[in-house]
Design an enzyme around this catalytic site. Structure first.
Site, PDB file in Angstrom:
ATOM      1  N   HIS A   1      -6.068   3.393   0.306  1.00  0.00           N
ATOM      2  CA  HIS A   1      -5.822   3.668   2.043  1.00  0.00           C
ATOM      3  C   HIS A   1      -6.493   5.011   2.138  1.00  0.00           C
ATOM      4  O   HIS A   1      -6.276   5.969   1.623  1.00  0.00           O
ATOM      5  CB  HIS A   1      -4.502   3.547   2.290  1.00  0.00           C
ATOM      6  CG  HIS A   1      -3.940   4.027   3.722  1.00  0.00           C
ATOM      7  ND1 HIS A   1      -3.139   3.057   4.285  1.00  0.00           N
ATOM      8  CD2 HIS A   1      -4.334   4.859   4.538  1.00  0.00           C
ATOM      9  CE1 HIS A   1      -2.804   3.675   5.445  1.00  0.00           C
ATOM     10  NE2 HIS A   1      -3.679   4.761   5.794  1.00  0.00           N
TER      11      HIS A   1
ATOM     12  N   HIS B   1      -8.163   8.537   3.003  1.00  0.00           N
ATOM     13  CA  HIS B   1      -7.264  10.086   3.020  1.00  0.00           C
ATOM     14  C   HIS B   1      -8.438  10.841   2.647  1.00  0.00           C
ATOM     15  O   HIS B   1      -9.454  10.477   1.600  1.00  0.00           O
ATOM     16  CB  HIS B   1      -6.240   9.770   2.270  1.00  0.00           C
ATOM     17  CG  HIS B   1      -6.513   9.488   0.630  1.00  0.00           C
ATOM     18  ND1 HIS B   1      -6.765   8.157  -0.075  1.00  0.00           N
ATOM     19  CD2 HIS B   1      -6.743  10.409  -0.586  1.00  0.00           C
ATOM     20  CE1 HIS B   1      -6.919   8.139  -1.026  1.00  0.00           C
ATOM     21  NE2 HIS B   1      -6.973   9.466  -1.594  1.00  0.00           N
TER      22      HIS B   1
ATOM     23  N   CYS C   1       0.740   3.396   3.556  1.00  0.00           N
ATOM     24  CA  CYS C   1       1.349   2.539   4.473  1.00  0.00           C
ATOM     25  C   CYS C   1       2.870   2.814   4.253  1.00  0.00           C
ATOM     26  O   CYS C   1       3.814   3.005   5.228  1.00  0.00           O
ATOM     27  CB  CYS C   1       1.009   1.125   4.267  1.00  0.00           C
ATOM     28  SG  CYS C   1      -0.684   0.807   5.175  1.00  0.00           S
TER      29      CYS C   1
ATOM     30  N   HIS D   1      -4.322   1.266   8.537  1.00  0.00           N
ATOM     31  CA  HIS D   1      -4.703   1.175   7.406  1.00  0.00           C
ATOM     32  C   HIS D   1      -6.176   0.830   7.227  1.00  0.00           C
ATOM     33  O   HIS D   1      -6.656  -0.267   7.824  1.00  0.00           O
ATOM     34  CB  HIS D   1      -4.195   0.139   6.559  1.00  0.00           C
ATOM     35  CG  HIS D   1      -4.745  -0.257   5.239  1.00  0.00           C
ATOM     36  ND1 HIS D   1      -4.061   0.171   4.204  1.00  0.00           N
ATOM     37  CD2 HIS D   1      -5.693  -0.951   4.693  1.00  0.00           C
ATOM     38  CE1 HIS D   1      -4.612  -0.052   2.889  1.00  0.00           C
ATOM     39  NE2 HIS D   1      -5.731  -0.707   3.312  1.00  0.00           N
TER      40      HIS D   1
ATOM     41  N   CYS E   1       0.842  -1.186  -0.030  1.00  0.00           N
ATOM     42  CA  CYS E   1      -0.044  -0.003  -0.022  1.00  0.00           C
ATOM     43  C   CYS E   1       0.769   1.335   0.125  1.00  0.00           C
ATOM     44  O   CYS E   1       1.800   1.252   0.906  1.00  0.00           O
ATOM     45  CB  CYS E   1      -0.689  -0.110   1.120  1.00  0.00           C
ATOM     46  SG  CYS E   1      -1.692   1.488   1.427  1.00  0.00           S
TER      47      CYS E   1
ATOM     48  N   GLY F   1     -14.176   7.300  -7.439  1.00  0.00           N
ATOM     49  CA  GLY F   1     -12.756   7.698  -8.066  1.00  0.00           C
ATOM     50  C   GLY F   1     -11.484   7.705  -7.107  1.00  0.00           C
ATOM     51  O   GLY F   1     -10.564   8.314  -7.311  1.00  0.00           O
TER      52      GLY F   1
HETATM   53  P1  AMP Z   1      -7.427   9.366  -4.664  1.00  0.00           P
HETATM   54  O1  AMP Z   1      -7.798   9.470  -6.208  1.00  0.00           O
HETATM   55  O2  AMP Z   1      -8.420  10.092  -3.779  1.00  0.00           O
HETATM   56  O3  AMP Z   1      -7.096   8.036  -4.350  1.00  0.00           O
HETATM   57  O4  AMP Z   1      -6.240  10.262  -4.491  1.00  0.00           O
HETATM   58  C1  AMP Z   1      -4.881   9.761  -4.466  1.00  0.00           C
HETATM   59  C2  AMP Z   1      -4.044  10.926  -4.409  1.00  0.00           C
HETATM   60  O5  AMP Z   1      -2.798  10.679  -4.077  1.00  0.00           O
HETATM   61  C3  AMP Z   1      -3.587  11.776  -5.707  1.00  0.00           C
HETATM   62  O6  AMP Z   1      -4.202  12.962  -5.684  1.00  0.00           O
HETATM   63  C4  AMP Z   1      -2.259  11.408  -6.079  1.00  0.00           C
HETATM   64  O7  AMP Z   1      -1.817  12.713  -6.549  1.00  0.00           O
HETATM   65  C5  AMP Z   1      -1.740  11.323  -4.723  1.00  0.00           C
HETATM   66  N1  AMP Z   1      -0.485  10.800  -4.764  1.00  0.00           N
HETATM   67  C6  AMP Z   1      -0.204   9.648  -5.341  1.00  0.00           C
HETATM   68  N2  AMP Z   1       1.263   9.179  -5.074  1.00  0.00           N
HETATM   69  C7  AMP Z   1       1.618  10.219  -4.041  1.00  0.00           C
HETATM   70  C8  AMP Z   1       2.930  10.176  -3.415  1.00  0.00           C
HETATM   71  N3  AMP Z   1       3.828   9.518  -3.694  1.00  0.00           N
HETATM   72  N4  AMP Z   1       2.954  11.176  -2.561  1.00  0.00           N
HETATM   73  C9  AMP Z   1       1.852  12.199  -2.537  1.00  0.00           C
HETATM   74  N5  AMP Z   1       0.536  12.035  -2.900  1.00  0.00           N
HETATM   75  C10 AMP Z   1       0.495  11.053  -3.926  1.00  0.00           C
HETATM   76 ZN    ZN Z   2      -2.436   1.529   3.718  1.00  0.00          ZN
END
Ligand code: AMP
Ligand code: ZN
Length: 116
Positions: free
Chosen positions: A97, A99, A6, A45, A3, A92
């Site tokens: 995980h 957030h 994680c 998680h 993940c 979407g």
């Molecule tokens: P979601 O579409 O709600 O799952 O959002 C996932 C978010 O994680 C997106 O806005 C990505 O730009 C962000 N993301 C993906 N990889 C990373 C990373 N390594 N560091 C920070 N943000 C990330």
């Molecule tokens: Zn996780």
């Protein structure tokens, strides 16, 4: 577990950290869509909000409390901000995980208008 968040939480993958305590971490989104684009993530998680039982729901209140603190700390509390939680495939959600996205620093486009 394989993940991404994680791995950020355990330090395997670097992040630009904004806030951390024993329950949550907040870091800048790697692909910001606003001047402030912060992700607030529980250290435990959960796949999504749908994975949180009624008993565990206090983590969500904690996350919202931390979002308020970050908003004051970064200076965008009065101007306003948007909290987004994407849940599951239709919602979407790309990273499985839980957030919360916090967007701020500009007048954000009308959300409903983008959904039609
Ligand atoms: P979601 O579409 O709600 O799952 O959002 C996932 C978010 O994680 C997106 O806005 C990505 O730009 C962000 N993301 C993906 N990889 C990373 C990373 N390594 N560091 C920070 N943000 C990330
Ligand atoms: Zn996780």
């Amino acid at each position: 577990m394989d993940c991404l968040f994680c791995k950020i939480i355990n330090g395997e993958i670097p992040s630009s950290k904004v806030y951390e305590d024993d329950k949550v971490i907040a870091f800048n989104d790697i692909n910001p869509v606003a001047p402030y684009h912060i992700l607030v993530v529980p250290k435990k998680h959960y796949d999504s909000i749908a994975d949180i039982s009624e008993k565990e729901m206090e983590i969500v209140a904690h996350i919202h409390n931390i979002i308020n603190k970050i908003a004051i700390d970064k200076g965008f509390s009065d101007a306003g901000f948007r909290i987004i939680n994407n849940c599951g495939s239709d919602g979407g959600q790309e990273v499985k995980h839980l957030h919360y996205h916090v967007l701020a620093g500009k007048k954000l486009p009308n959300y409903e208008a983008n959904q039609k």
